[in-house]
Design a protein around this motif. Structure first.
Motif, PDB file in Angstrom:
ATOM      1  N   VAL A   1       0.845  -1.199   0.000  1.00  0.00           N
ATOM      2  CA  VAL A   1       0.000   0.000   0.000  1.00  0.00           C
ATOM      3  C   VAL A   1       0.878   1.245   0.000  1.00  0.00           C
ATOM      4  N   GLU A   2       1.916   1.251   0.821  1.00  0.00           N
ATOM      5  CA  GLU A   2       2.816   2.396   0.879  1.00  0.00           C
ATOM      6  C   GLU A   2       3.530   2.604  -0.459  1.00  0.00           C
ATOM      7  N   LYS A   3       3.962   1.519  -1.104  1.00  0.00           N
ATOM      8  CA  LYS A   3       4.629   1.640  -2.402  1.00  0.00           C
ATOM      9  C   LYS A   3       3.675   2.161  -3.472  1.00  0.00           C
ATOM     10  N   GLU A   4       2.425   1.736  -3.425  1.00  0.00           N
ATOM     11  CA  GLU A   4       1.442   2.215  -4.396  1.00  0.00           C
ATOM     12  C   GLU A   4       1.197   3.718  -4.220  1.00  0.00           C
ATOM     13  N   VAL A   5       1.140   4.177  -2.988  1.00  0.00           N
ATOM     14  CA  VAL A   5       0.946   5.604  -2.734  1.00  0.00           C
ATOM     15  C   VAL A   5       2.116   6.406  -3.296  1.00  0.00           C
ATOM     16  N   LEU A   6       3.330   5.938  -3.063  1.00  0.00           N
ATOM     17  CA  LEU A   6       4.514   6.646  -3.547  1.00  0.00           C
ATOM     18  C   LEU A   6       4.591   6.625  -5.066  1.00  0.00           C
ATOM     19  N   ALA A   7       4.244   5.493  -5.696  1.00  0.00           N
ATOM     20  CA  ALA A   7       4.245   5.424  -7.160  1.00  0.00           C
ATOM     21  C   ALA A   7       3.198   6.360  -7.748  1.00  0.00           C
ATOM     22  N   ALA A   8       2.060   6.488  -7.085  1.00  0.00           N
ATOM     23  CA  ALA A   8       1.018   7.394  -7.565  1.00  0.00           C
ATOM     24  C   ALA A   8       1.489   8.843  -7.519  1.00  0.00           C
ATOM     25  N   VAL A   9       2.205   9.221  -6.471  1.00  0.00           N
ATOM     26  CA  VAL A   9       2.714  10.589  -6.377  1.00  0.00           C
ATOM     27  C   VAL A   9       3.765  10.838  -7.458  1.00  0.00           C
ATOM     28  N   CYS A  10       4.614   9.841  -7.742  1.00  0.00           N
ATOM     29  CA  CYS A  10       5.597   9.984  -8.827  1.00  0.00           C
ATOM     30  C   CYS A  10       4.894  10.201 -10.166  1.00  0.00           C
TER      31      CYS A  10
END
Length: 474
Positions: free
Chosen positions: A370-379
């Motif tokens: 979930v944390e990785k998905e949030v960071l990828a979305a911001v990128c």
């Protein structure tokens, strides 16, 4: 196979995203934009981040570099499934065949269409690596996409919070407990997310998050204080009344950044010492914490105080209401109100981040994913914001005059055409066409007010609820 190979010879699938910034009729140094993403998401930067965080460098078909770009692609693609990402990668394997140093599977075009390898690579990727990539993309883009009011001469960053509903999995329920009401516990785990956005360009910093409910629940103010350190040193901090509390103002003052906070009428009265303030006026004050604030924050030093102005102004939307602001800016009250109106931009930014980039559909089942998905979305969000900035500059517009969703759709449509380009001239023409399409996506200037303002989020429709068997109509 040397790791540095992927930093120099990548296929056009990944190359397109940072080469987007190489061609445009503007006077901006577009080669600098190309270097931003090339350096931020490259094999050398991956290697450096791995050494910094003492994690093992992953090689093979799904290297860290490839995995991060595929996760960004998933967020930009409307059908951002694992299968679509793997199929997308498999179709581009032919572009690597002429390079003898690539892996055997890539050279022979034998990338499996199964998602197992990509899924495992996503899970094994350290969160700290994609977190570092998110910071690098923001920092390097923000240094080149500087938009600031002339009388402030600083970038303005607005902060706000939102929530994400996650899947009902045991690990997620434990990490982000559901809320409760008079009817009992809710079903969906809830993540509280706080992020700073550039008021003019829309760029987003790496967000802070935590549980909204439960014994380990955190507040928006606490998350905002954590995220404050990721802002540029000269940034102006802008926030609404939810963040207009002493501990937040004191934290911002300690970082030597200017601020503009809205105050509630009750808090403004206490800061003013019980004296009134006529609308359109301002008064220099020394803001001291109350006894309740000292009890809630025992870490505050004995002589903690914040110096600034309290500004009063009639609410343009409600004639009987007075707006109160606390600021360290030495500006006239009318100008303070104009700056505060920039706060509304964060509302549409959060909508673009959650709806257009599909962050509201986080289907991962573990806390780390979930944390990785949030960071990828911001990128992915920041990549689109950079493209909008270039297109707007070429057309003589402000970045926020363009449609975010149209820009994202234009990038995804142009992607295959850019990959098929057989010469530099053909690629240049396709790039010009893409930037021109994005520049035409100008939001309408309405002669009348919208009946449904863009800043207000609708509740949306709901599907019918399933009835229990004993209540079914017979």
């Amino acid at each position: 196979m040397p790791l540095s190979f992927f930093g120099r010879r990548i296929n056009k699938t990944f190359e397109m995203v940072y080469v987007l910034f190489m061609t445009s009729p503007t006077s901006i140094d577009l080669n600098a934009f190309e270097e931003v993403l090339q350096s931020a998401v490259s094999a050398s930067s991956m290697e450096q981040l791995c050494r910094q965080h003492k994690v093992k460098v992953r090689l093979g078909t799904y290297s860290l570099f490839v995995v991060i770009w595929l996760m960004i692609y998933q967020r930009l693609n409307g059908n951002g499934t694992l299968g679509s990402a793997v199929q997308f990668l498999a179709r581009q394997a032919t572009h690597w065949r002429r390079w003898p140093t690539v892996g055997k599977r890539v050279r022979e075009g034998r990338i499996s269409a199964r998602t197992g390898g990509y899924c495992q690579a996503r899970m094994k990727m350290p969160t700290l690596v994609i977190s570092g990539v998110c910071d690098q993309i923001f920092e390097q883009l923000q240094a080149r996409m500087r938009e600031q009011p002339p009388d402030v001469a600083r970038p303005v960053f607005v902060i706000d919070g939102t929530t994400l509903q996650l899947l009902h999995e045991r690990e997620l329920v434990r990490a982000f407990p559901p809320g409760r009401n008079q009817h009992g516990a809710n079903h969906w785990p809830t993540m509280l997310l706080v992020v700073f956005h550039d008021a003019h360009t829309g760029l987003a910093t790496r967000p802070s998050w935590g549980p909204m409910y439960g014994k380990q629940a955190v507040s928006e103010q606490e998350l905002a204080r954590e995220a404050l350190g990721r802002l540029p040193e000269e940034a102006l901090v802008l926030a609404d009344g939810n963040f207009g509390i002493f501990v937040m103002a004191y934290t911002v003052q300690q970082t030597q950044r200017p601020m503009l906070f809205r105050l509630t009428a009750a808090r403004a009265g206490k800061v003013l010492g019980g004296d009134g303030l006529r609308p359109g006026r301002r008064r220099k004050v020394k803001w001291e914490p109350s006894s309740q604030e000292r009890k809630a924050h025992p870490e505050l030093p004995a002589g903690a105080v914040v110096k600034g102005w309290v500004v009063a102004w009639p609410n343009p939307a409600k004639k009987d209401e007075i707006l109160y602001f606390f600021t360290t800016l030495d500006l006239k009250p009318a100008r303070i109100l104009e700056l505060y109106k920039l706060r509304w931009n964060v509302e549409t930014d959060l909508r673009s981040l959650k709806r257009t980039v599909e962050l509201h559909r986080v289907t991962s089942k573990s806390e780390s994913m979930v944390e990785k998905e949030v960071l990828a979305a911001v990128c992915a969000y920041n990549v689109i914001r950079a493209i909008m900035y270039l297109s707007a500059a070429g057309a003589g517009l402000a970045p926020r005059q363009l449609s975010f969703s149209t820009a994202q759709a234009a990038v995804m449509v142009a992607w295959p055409y850019l990959q098929r380009a057989r010469s530099a001239d053909e690629f240049h023409d396709e790039m010009q066409r893409l930037l021109g399409v994005v520049a035409q996506a100008k939001l309408p200037e309405r002669s009348r007010r919208r009946s449904y303002p863009r800043e207000i989020w609708g509740r949306g429709g709901h599907f019918p609820f399933r009835r229990s068997p004993d209540k079914e109509t017979r």
